[in-house]
Design a protein around this motif. Sequence first.
Motif, short mmCIF file in Angstrom:
data_model
loop_
_atom_site.label_atom_id
_atom_site.label_comp_id
_atom_site.label_asym_id
_atom_site.label_seq_id
_atom_site.Cartn_x
_atom_site.Cartn_y
_atom_site.Cartn_z
N LEU A 114 -5.64 25.88 -21.24
CA LEU A 114 -6.92 25.33 -21.71
C LEU A 114 -7.49 24.29 -20.75
O LEU A 114 -8.68 24.02 -20.76
N ASP A 115 -6.62 23.70 -19.91
CA ASP A 115 -7.13 22.73 -18.93
C ASP A 115 -8.03 23.39 -17.90
O ASP A 115 -8.90 22.74 -17.31
N THR B 256 -11.67 24.09 -20.16
CA THR B 256 -12.35 23.11 -21.01
C THR B 256 -13.10 22.10 -20.15
O THR B 256 -12.50 21.21 -19.54
N LEU C 38 -17.16 29.10 -26.66
CA LEU C 38 -15.80 29.18 -27.19
C LEU C 38 -15.71 30.21 -28.30
O LEU C 38 -14.75 30.98 -28.38
N TRP D 33 -8.81 19.23 -29.32
CA TRP D 33 -9.11 18.91 -27.93
C TRP D 33 -10.61 18.96 -27.63
O TRP D 33 -11.40 19.44 -28.44
N ALA E 26 -4.16 30.05 -28.07
CA ALA E 26 -4.77 29.20 -27.04
C ALA E 26 -4.86 29.94 -25.71
O ALA E 26 -5.88 29.88 -25.01
N GLU E 27 -3.80 30.64 -25.35
CA GLU E 27 -3.81 31.38 -24.08
C GLU E 27 -4.84 32.50 -24.10
O GLU E 27 -5.50 32.77 -23.09
N ALA F 150 -8.24 30.93 -23.55
CA ALA F 150 -8.41 30.55 -22.14
C ALA F 150 -8.68 31.77 -21.27
O ALA F 150 -9.57 31.76 -20.41
#
Length: 353
Positions: free
Chosen positions: A184-185, A188, A197, A314, A337-338, A341
């Motif tokens: 996610l870094d 985002t 999103l 986040w 989450a993956e 992303a």
Amino acid sequence: MCRLFTLVSMLILALTAPSAVLPGAARQSDFEILETEAADQAIELSRLETNGEYGTLYDQMHLDSQAIIPPQVVSGWYADEFAPRQPDVITAVTDVQIIPWTWTLNDKSYPETAEITFEQPFGDEIVTDTIHLVKERGMWRWFYGVSLDSVNTVIERYAPEYPPVTGDPATATVTDDGSIPWGLDTVTTAALTPELLAAALPDEFAGNTLRAEPGAEPVEERPYAFATQSVTYRYTETDDPTMTSAGINLSELPAEMSVSGALEEVRSGPTSTITDGDLLVENVTVQDIGATVLFMLVIQSGGDVVGDVPFLIWGAADGESLYTASARDIAHLRVLAEAIADNVLADSGAIRA
């Protein structure tokens, strides 16, 4: 001269007194304490194994391992493969060492790992084995699996809808530099709007199906009272559409509120339900690490029926929205989450490094 002699005498007495501890000895004592704690925990884990307390056993697994191994793998394997061997509680810990160790499933190094060699009865046989424990959140925690092939075999058997383990270090729960995990870094930023999103949400992941797109929630139903707009997307179990299994909330912030301020409000505001015991990881204060993505990883109890529920909250440090993802366990939260992303990158035509 008398005063100097008195000071020297006091120093000599202090260094030779039975209660005096030299720095090297203090360090050794610290390691001995750690080794004793780790050995006791290894025995406790064997008690949980022997008694069939697989839920508690899973709860005491290291978060990095929970992020890879879903709970049904542990309960299924122990019931089918371990219990029939008639295990009993560890009878002897023969060696404990604090060493650096790398877990092969995520290729992550843990600098202070307790490597414990022990003897454990299985029926009429005494088996010598080794376990690696890493201290996390005040407890020595264990890892499931020693090879990708063996882990993927049991995942396919007990959780066939769950993706196989790849050995990608990104599967570690939290990177060592304090950045948000699971890719996610890389996606985002302030440009990641709620609309983008929402478009990146996977239709399905690991046995969960996205419900029909909802409308904006009424003010009284928003999870965050400060949000100016709030939409929640929910997933249900593919095999049981009546069972909600995951969710994503997209909340837009008022102009005067930063993401950092919103996270602080969620963490410790008047309506917050988060306690220090719930909070696993955070990097809310931008000044501390200069993070561009701020986040909190939280586990809260959902009661006897739901159990513990993980939340990842986040947003971009300079963004205008706060995102919250939840799932039935850390493993499914990671997969969700993956997937988000990867889909954000795919929609933008980029490829994750």
